[in-house]
Design an enzyme around this catalytic site. Structure first.
Site, PDB file in Angstrom:
ATOM      1  N   ARG A  43      -7.362 -14.200   8.877  1.00  0.00           N
ATOM      2  CA  ARG A  43      -6.386 -14.698   7.899  1.00  0.00           C
ATOM      3  C   ARG A  43      -6.853 -15.980   7.222  1.00  0.00           C
ATOM      4  O   ARG A  43      -6.476 -16.281   6.106  1.00  0.00           O
ATOM      5  CB  ARG A  43      -5.036 -14.972   8.565  1.00  0.00           C
ATOM      6  CG  ARG A  43      -4.307 -13.756   9.043  1.00  0.00           C
ATOM      7  CD  ARG A  43      -2.898 -14.134   9.524  1.00  0.00           C
ATOM      8  NE  ARG A  43      -2.272 -13.087  10.307  1.00  0.00           N
ATOM      9  CZ  ARG A  43      -1.631 -12.042   9.809  1.00  0.00           C
ATOM     10  NH1 ARG A  43      -1.552 -11.885   8.511  1.00  0.00           N
ATOM     11  NH2 ARG A  43      -1.087 -11.147  10.596  1.00  0.00           N
TER      12      ARG A  43
ATOM     13  N   ASP B 238       0.842  -1.205   0.000  1.00  0.00           N
ATOM     14  CA  ASP B 238       0.000   0.000   0.000  1.00  0.00           C
ATOM     15  C   ASP B 238       0.873   1.249   0.000  1.00  0.00           C
ATOM     16  O   ASP B 238       1.098   1.839  -1.035  1.00  0.00           O
ATOM     17  CB  ASP B 238      -1.078  -0.026   1.087  1.00  0.00           C
ATOM     18  CG  ASP B 238      -0.582  -0.426   2.461  1.00  0.00           C
ATOM     19  OD1 ASP B 238       0.590  -0.195   2.788  1.00  0.00           O
ATOM     20  OD2 ASP B 238      -1.389  -0.957   3.223  1.00  0.00           O
TER      21      ASP B 238
ATOM     22  N   PHE C 233      -9.837  -1.228   3.279  1.00  0.00           N
ATOM     23  CA  PHE C 233      -9.252  -2.160   4.224  1.00  0.00           C
ATOM     24  C   PHE C 233      -9.845  -3.531   3.960  1.00  0.00           C
ATOM     25  O   PHE C 233     -11.060  -3.689   3.858  1.00  0.00           O
ATOM     26  CB  PHE C 233      -9.499  -1.749   5.681  1.00  0.00           C
ATOM     27  CG  PHE C 233      -8.766  -2.652   6.628  1.00  0.00           C
ATOM     28  CD1 PHE C 233      -7.401  -2.503   6.820  1.00  0.00           C
ATOM     29  CD2 PHE C 233      -9.424  -3.687   7.281  1.00  0.00           C
ATOM     30  CE1 PHE C 233      -6.699  -3.368   7.662  1.00  0.00           C
ATOM     31  CE2 PHE C 233      -8.734  -4.544   8.128  1.00  0.00           C
ATOM     32  CZ  PHE C 233      -7.365  -4.384   8.313  1.00  0.00           C
TER      33      PHE C 233
ATOM     34  N   LYS D  69      -2.091  -1.423  -3.900  1.00  0.00           N
ATOM     35  CA  LYS D  69      -2.960  -0.248  -3.800  1.00  0.00           C
ATOM     36  C   LYS D  69      -2.214   0.926  -4.433  1.00  0.00           C
ATOM     37  O   LYS D  69      -1.533   1.683  -3.730  1.00  0.00           O
ATOM     38  CB  LYS D  69      -3.290   0.064  -2.339  1.00  0.00           C
ATOM     39  CG  LYS D  69      -4.172  -0.955  -1.663  1.00  0.00           C
ATOM     40  CD  LYS D  69      -4.472  -0.512  -0.224  1.00  0.00           C
ATOM     41  CE  LYS D  69      -5.407  -1.441   0.478  1.00  0.00           C
ATOM     42  NZ  LYS D  69      -5.686  -0.993   1.859  1.00  0.00           N
TER      43      LYS D  69
END
Length: 179
Positions: free
Chosen positions: A168, A106, A155, A134
């Site tokens: 996860r 990101d 997110f 991102k």
């Protein structure tokens, strides 16, 4: 679209497992082609990349090796900006082709730090392979050769990515539902 609640947040399916696996296979095929004569050392960044790294490696057909490094830069839903190397690699990477395997890029700050750290060990080359990128959030200039998917600045959890260490294990990728 299915929804899941993790701790105090609700997430909605955004990328199904079948799509993820197609994209992982496609990026592995590019690596197989580009690095066919290099015997690359894949360095997977724990914890988030472990599922991606496993699926990626199952699709790599060229001679290669894998190792793991653990870096920390996230707390809750935001990058802390402070990167701490928790567990380093022991392999000699001098004159090796290295492929960093990351779950998500990101801001790029973690990746920049990792490249700088590995660069002091004199690899032949360093390549970046990330499951998710991102691009709108990048703060540093990086050559990300192998990005399985580009996503908006949302997110997400699942497929190795977490919210405060949870989620996860989800097979799909889920996006935070805005209240």
């Amino acid at each position: 679209m299915s929804r899941v609640t993790i701790k105090d947040k609700t997430f909605e399916t955004s990328i199904p497992e079948a799509v993820i696996l197609e994209k992982v296979k496609a990026v592995a095929e590019r690596i197989n082609h580009d690095l066919a004569d290099k015997n690359p050392l894949f360095i997977a960044v724990l914890n988030g990349s472990f599922i991606f790294a496993a699926d990626l490696m199952r699709n790599i057909t060229i001679p290669c090796e894998i190792s793991f490094v653990k870096l920390a830069s996230y707390q809750g839903t935001a990058s802390s900006g402070k990167i701490t190397e928790v567990l380093g690699i022991n392999e000699d990477i001098s004159n090796r082709t290295v492929v960093i395997v990351e779950d998500i890029v990101d801001t790029g700050l973690t990746m920049k730090r990792m490249i700088e750290t590995l660069g002091t060990r004199h690899p032949e080359s360093i390549h970046i392979c990330t499951m998710l990128l991102k691009p709108d959030k990048l703060q540093v200039d990086l050559n990300i050769e192998y990005a399985a998917m580009e996503i908006p600045n949302d997110f997400i959890v699942g497929y190795g990515l977490d919210y405060d260490q949870a989620g996860r294990n989800l097979r799909d990728i889920y996006t935070l539902v805005k209240d």
